[in-house]
Design a protein around this motif. Structure first.
Motif, PDB file in Angstrom:
ATOM      1  N   ASP A  47       0.847  -1.191   0.000  1.00 40.27           N
ATOM      2  CA  ASP A  47       0.000   0.000   0.000  1.00 40.27           C
ATOM      3  C   ASP A  47       0.884   1.245   0.000  1.00 40.27           C
ATOM      4  O   ASP A  47       1.621   1.482   0.960  1.00 40.27           O
ATOM      5  N   TYR A  49       0.078   4.449   0.198  1.00 34.41           N
ATOM      6  CA  TYR A  49      -0.431   5.634   0.878  1.00 34.41           C
ATOM      7  C   TYR A  49       0.204   5.912   2.235  1.00 34.41           C
ATOM      8  O   TYR A  49       0.476   7.067   2.559  1.00 34.41           O
ATOM      9  N   LYS A  63       9.125  11.864  -1.615  1.00 35.71           N
ATOM     10  CA  LYS A  63       8.539  10.559  -1.318  1.00 35.71           C
ATOM     11  C   LYS A  63       8.795   9.655  -2.519  1.00 35.71           C
ATOM     12  O   LYS A  63       8.632  10.068  -3.665  1.00 35.71           O
TER      13      LYS A  63
END
Length: 135
Positions: A47, A49, A63
């Motif tokens: 994931d 997020y 990021k």
């Protein structure tokens, strides 16, 4: 005594080879701002997020996410944000998809990137190298 030492050595060698053969891909990104360089190491996740961004000199955030398990990630994305008084603002996003080609020193994934943002066009430089992929 010699027999014990050689057995320990053999066991250690087998453990190291097993560890190396199961090592997955790793993304190494170097970010430079105002002459200071820092490195970010990214491993695969399911994931993207929750993956955090990192502060770069108090002016930018960076990021990188590598999604997917196994020898070939499903995709890699990089994000560069400008820090503002209210919240970080996305100024660059890039996506990379397989096939990722292995090489002895790692694949230069992004090349040298130059991101300019803010009222006086501050410069963030970054480059990411992907290691440990298998064809």
């Amino acid at each position: 005594m010699v027999r014990l030492s050689s057995s320990v050595f053999l066991l250690a060698a087998l453990w190291c080879s097993a560890t190396i053969s199961h090592a997955g891909p790793t993304l190494h990104c170097e970010m430079t701002y105002a002459g200071a360089t820092q490195t970010l190491h990214v491993t695969p996740v399911d994931d993207p997020y929750p993956a955090p961004s990192v502060d770069v000199g108090g002016r930018f955030r960076f990021k990188a996410v590598m999604v997917g398990r196994g020898a070939q990630p499903d995709y890699i994305k990089t994000y560069a944000y400008l820090e503002t008084r209210t919240q970080p603002v996305l100024v660059q996003q890039a996506s990379y998809y397989p096939p990722f080609t292995p090489s002895p020193k790692g694949q230069r994934l992004t090349g040298k990137q130059f991101v300019y943002a803010g009222p006086v066009e501050r410069e963030l430089q970054y480059e990411c190298v992907l290691q440990g992929v298998k064809p």
